[in-house]
Design an enzyme around this catalytic site. Structure first.
Site, PDB file in Angstrom:
ATOM      1  N   LYS A 140       0.849  -1.135   0.028  1.00 42.60           N
ATOM      2  CA  LYS A 140       0.051  -0.112   0.052  1.00 42.60           C
ATOM      3  C   LYS A 140       0.764   1.373   0.089  1.00 42.60           C
ATOM      4  O   LYS A 140       2.013   1.244   0.610  1.00 42.60           O
ATOM      5  CB  LYS A 140      -0.685   0.108   1.060  1.00 42.60           C
ATOM      6  CG  LYS A 140      -2.148   0.927   1.191  1.00 42.60           C
ATOM      7  CD  LYS A 140      -3.304   0.243   0.391  1.00 42.60           C
ATOM      8  CE  LYS A 140      -4.212   1.172   0.389  1.00 42.60           C
ATOM      9  NZ  LYS A 140      -5.440   0.241  -0.431  1.00 42.60           N
TER      10      LYS A 140
HETATM   11  P1  NAD Z   1     -13.097   8.334  -3.068  1.00 48.07           P
HETATM   12  O1  NAD Z   1     -11.849   9.140  -2.686  1.00 48.07           O
HETATM   13  O2  NAD Z   1     -13.433   7.906  -4.509  1.00 48.07           O
HETATM   14  O3  NAD Z   1     -14.407   8.515  -2.292  1.00 48.07           O
HETATM   15  C1  NAD Z   1     -14.354   8.589  -0.818  1.00 48.07           C
HETATM   16  C2  NAD Z   1     -15.961   9.002  -0.369  1.00 48.07           C
HETATM   17  O4  NAD Z   1     -15.759   9.182   0.901  1.00 48.07           O
HETATM   18  C3  NAD Z   1     -16.202  10.447  -0.786  1.00 48.07           C
HETATM   19  O5  NAD Z   1     -17.321  10.646  -1.253  1.00 48.07           O
HETATM   20  C4  NAD Z   1     -15.785  11.613   0.100  1.00 48.07           C
HETATM   21  O6  NAD Z   1     -16.638  12.636   0.318  1.00 48.07           O
HETATM   22  C5  NAD Z   1     -16.311  10.534   1.305  1.00 48.07           C
HETATM   23  N1  NAD Z   1     -15.635  11.009   2.606  1.00 48.07           N
HETATM   24  C6  NAD Z   1     -14.415  11.351   2.852  1.00 48.07           C
HETATM   25  N2  NAD Z   1     -14.199  11.613   4.107  1.00 48.07           N
HETATM   26  C7  NAD Z   1     -15.557  11.202   4.602  1.00 48.07           C
HETATM   27  C8  NAD Z   1     -15.873  11.535   6.040  1.00 48.07           C
HETATM   28  N3  NAD Z   1     -15.297  11.857   7.024  1.00 48.07           N
HETATM   29  N4  NAD Z   1     -17.389  11.302   6.217  1.00 48.07           N
HETATM   30  C9  NAD Z   1     -18.139  10.839   5.335  1.00 48.07           C
HETATM   31  N5  NAD Z   1     -17.720  10.520   4.059  1.00 48.07           N
HETATM   32  C10 NAD Z   1     -16.342  11.029   3.649  1.00 48.07           C
HETATM   33  O7  NAD Z   1     -12.375   6.870  -2.459  1.00 48.07           O
HETATM   34  P2  NAD Z   1     -12.986   5.418  -2.884  1.00 48.07           P
HETATM   35  O8  NAD Z   1     -11.945   4.850  -3.797  1.00 48.07           O
HETATM   36  O9  NAD Z   1     -14.298   5.067  -3.036  1.00 48.07           O
HETATM   37  O10 NAD Z   1     -12.625   4.602  -1.492  1.00 48.07           O
HETATM   38  C11 NAD Z   1     -13.394   4.360  -0.613  1.00 48.07           C
HETATM   39  C12 NAD Z   1     -12.754   3.371   0.560  1.00 48.07           C
HETATM   40  O11 NAD Z   1     -12.926   1.968  -0.278  1.00 48.07           O
HETATM   41  C13 NAD Z   1     -11.976   3.628   1.128  1.00 48.07           C
HETATM   42  O12 NAD Z   1     -11.780   2.999   2.331  1.00 48.07           O
HETATM   43  C14 NAD Z   1     -10.829   2.717   0.482  1.00 48.07           C
HETATM   44  O13 NAD Z   1      -9.608   2.151   1.121  1.00 48.07           O
HETATM   45  C15 NAD Z   1     -11.686   1.398  -0.219  1.00 48.07           C
HETATM   46  N6  NAD Z   1     -11.531   0.826  -1.303  1.00 48.07           N
HETATM   47  C16 NAD Z   1     -11.636   1.392  -2.475  1.00 48.07           C
HETATM   48  C17 NAD Z   1     -10.970   0.684  -3.695  1.00 48.07           C
HETATM   49  C18 NAD Z   1     -11.033   1.289  -4.860  1.00 48.07           C
HETATM   50  O14 NAD Z   1     -11.010   0.521  -5.945  1.00 48.07           O
HETATM   51  N7  NAD Z   1     -11.454   2.486  -5.156  1.00 48.07           N
HETATM   52  C19 NAD Z   1     -10.826  -0.870  -3.427  1.00 48.07           C
HETATM   53  C20 NAD Z   1     -10.822  -1.073  -2.158  1.00 48.07           C
HETATM   54  C21 NAD Z   1     -11.340  -0.577  -1.229  1.00 48.07           C
END
Ligand code: NAD
Length: 411
Positions: free
Chosen positions: A102
């Site tokens: 990571k």
């Molecule tokens: P992103 O940056 O696209 O979206 C994050 C979202 O969370 C946004 O809508 C943001 O406004 C919201 N957010 C941020 N801080 C917040 C808070 N304090 N309270 C409420 N909402 C809040 O990120 P993503 O890629 O969608 O990832 C989200 C989660 O999924 C993370 O934990 C990431 O590690 C996990 N994840 C993502 C992927 C991927 O392919 N993108 C894969 C596996 C896991």
């Protein structure tokens, strides 16, 4: 609570179940390599800004290491270390030929212009390009990064090493990316929800869902849950939650976000609630899909959903997890629930190495195939050993990594 403490806690519990020796535990928990690099850029206003970039390479016993890049002000070595270990268990649970890693930069991406974002990315890759590669460690998007960032990663890496599209996944489709990669984590959450609801004898049509986070994962999960006919009653982002007891008009919410740079702020077709209130809603399924550590001992008792799917990484800390478990809440753990992203990343890496483009249909079909097999395996193990789905997923992942480590030879 430190993020690493939570993952280490789950690790030890699962290790007890599979009777792993202390020496092997120590070996599996110790990251192979951790690096920290300076990321200094000149901002648009001429000022110098300095950030810290991290890459933790946790384990490569099952293949090259794989894991996302996160841009967020809270990124620190502890969080990255914990997420790297999670990736090791996650790739093993879905049986991909990868290890775990990571990375991230402690920067708020919303404070950066597009040019500054590109500079941060290129400077970060300057610092770690010797340590990554298609057969070594393959980054991907995570919070705060996207396909454009991955295109810069590839381009910067290529300057040093020549044409190597397989060095990073989650690239734009026009830049050797995979059709369906962007939606894959959210789609995977939907596939998991479908399987889990089926096993729990719940009908999607009678399932009210609250979703925290409306970024890449949350928005695609909302779309597919809506297509499955679940009633998505609340969604949220940094600006708060948006609630409608009769079910939100998800296509409308998606369109609104698209027209407002991905943000929900100002959405008026629903009641505005706080993120804390969203977690406590009376729903059938709660899906945290934003940050880690949002459900803790302080608010676990307020959670009313009988089923939680961890779309975000580590959204529940271990004390809260115990409380939820004792309260009979079924939790589908992150290392299985959000594995759709890394699975599609694997397809992208295969596509890049084959120099042969996969179709969207093939990606979706194979995604469903891989995720279903992993879900069934974890479900069976949980039933057989009478443990939670989280324990079963960890036992499966750790067992596979442990066996590969021993088979490969340690000295
Ligand atoms: P992103 O940056 O696209 O979206 C994050 C979202 O969370 C946004 O809508 C943001 O406004 C919201 N957010 C941020 N801080 C917040 C808070 N304090 N309270 C409420 N909402 C809040 O990120 P993503 O890629 O969608 O990832 C989200 C989660 O999924 C993370 O934990 C990431 O590690 C996990 N994840 C993502 C992927 C991927 O392919 N993108 C894969 C596996 C896991």
């Amino acid at each position: 609570m430190k993020a690493f403490e939570t993952t280490a806690h789950y690790f030890h519990r699962a290790a007890d179940q599979i009777e792993l020796s202390d020496n092997i535990r120590r070996l599996l928990l110790t990251p192979k390599r951790e690096v920290q690099v300076q990321v200094a850029i000149e901002r648009d206003n001429g000022e110098i800004a300095t950030y810290i970039g991290y890459r933790v390479q946790h384990d490569d016993s099952r293949g090259p290491m794989k894991g996302g890049l996160r841009y967020h002000p809270d990124v620190d070595i502890d969080e990255v270390r914990s997420l790297a270990a999670l990736m090791t268990w996650k790739t093993a649970v879905v049986d991909l030929p990868y290890g775990g890693a990571k990375g991230g930069v402690n920067v708020d991406p919303r404070s950066l212009s597009a040019r500054e974002m590109e500079m941060v990315t290129r400077k970060f890759i300057d610092g770690i390009h010797d340590l990554i590669g298609p057969d070594i460690d393959i980054p991907a998007p995570d919070m705060g990064t996207n396909d454009k960032v991955m295109a810069w990663v590839m381009n910067q890496y290529n300057k040093y090493h020549g044409f190597s599209p397989a060095v990073v996944t989650g690239k734009p489709v026009e830049m050797h990316g995979l059709p369906g990669r962007e939606e894959a984590t959210g789609r995977g959450v939907g596939i998991m929800a479908y399987k889990l609801l089926g096993r729990l004898h719940r009908k999607p049509q009678q399932t009210r869902v609250a979703l925290q986070g409306f970024g890449n994962v949350g928005s695609h999960a909302a779309k597919i849950l809506h297509e499955m006919e679940c009633k998505v009653v609340a969604v949220s982002d940094l600006s708060g939650g948006y609630y409608c007891a009769e079910g939100l008009n998800i296509p409308h919410v998606l369109r609104y976000a698209l027209e407002h740079r991905g943000q929900l702020a100002g959405y008026r077709e629903a009641e505005h609630i706080s993120n804390e209130e969203l977690l406590a809603l009376d729903v059938d399924l709660l899906i945290p899909a934003a940050l880690g550590g949002v459900i803790t001992a302080a608010n676990a008792e307020k959670v009313r959903a009988p089923v939680i799917i961890e779309a975000a990484n580590a959204p529940i800390d271990h004390e809260a997890d115990d409380m939820l478990h004792h309260a009979g809440v079924v939790v589908l753990p992150d290392i299985l629930a959000n594995a759709g992203g890394v699975t599609a990343s694997y397809f992208e890496w295969v596509q890049n190495r084959q120099h042969y483009r996969w179709s969207l249909d093939r990606v979706r079909q194979e995604l469903e195939h891989v995720l279903t097999a992993a879900f069934e395996k974890v479900w069976e193990l949980a039933a057989q050993r009478k443990v939670s789905l989280r324990m079963a997923a960890y036992m499966l992942g750790i067992g596979r990594v442990g066996r590969a480590t021993v088979l490969g030879g340690i000295i």
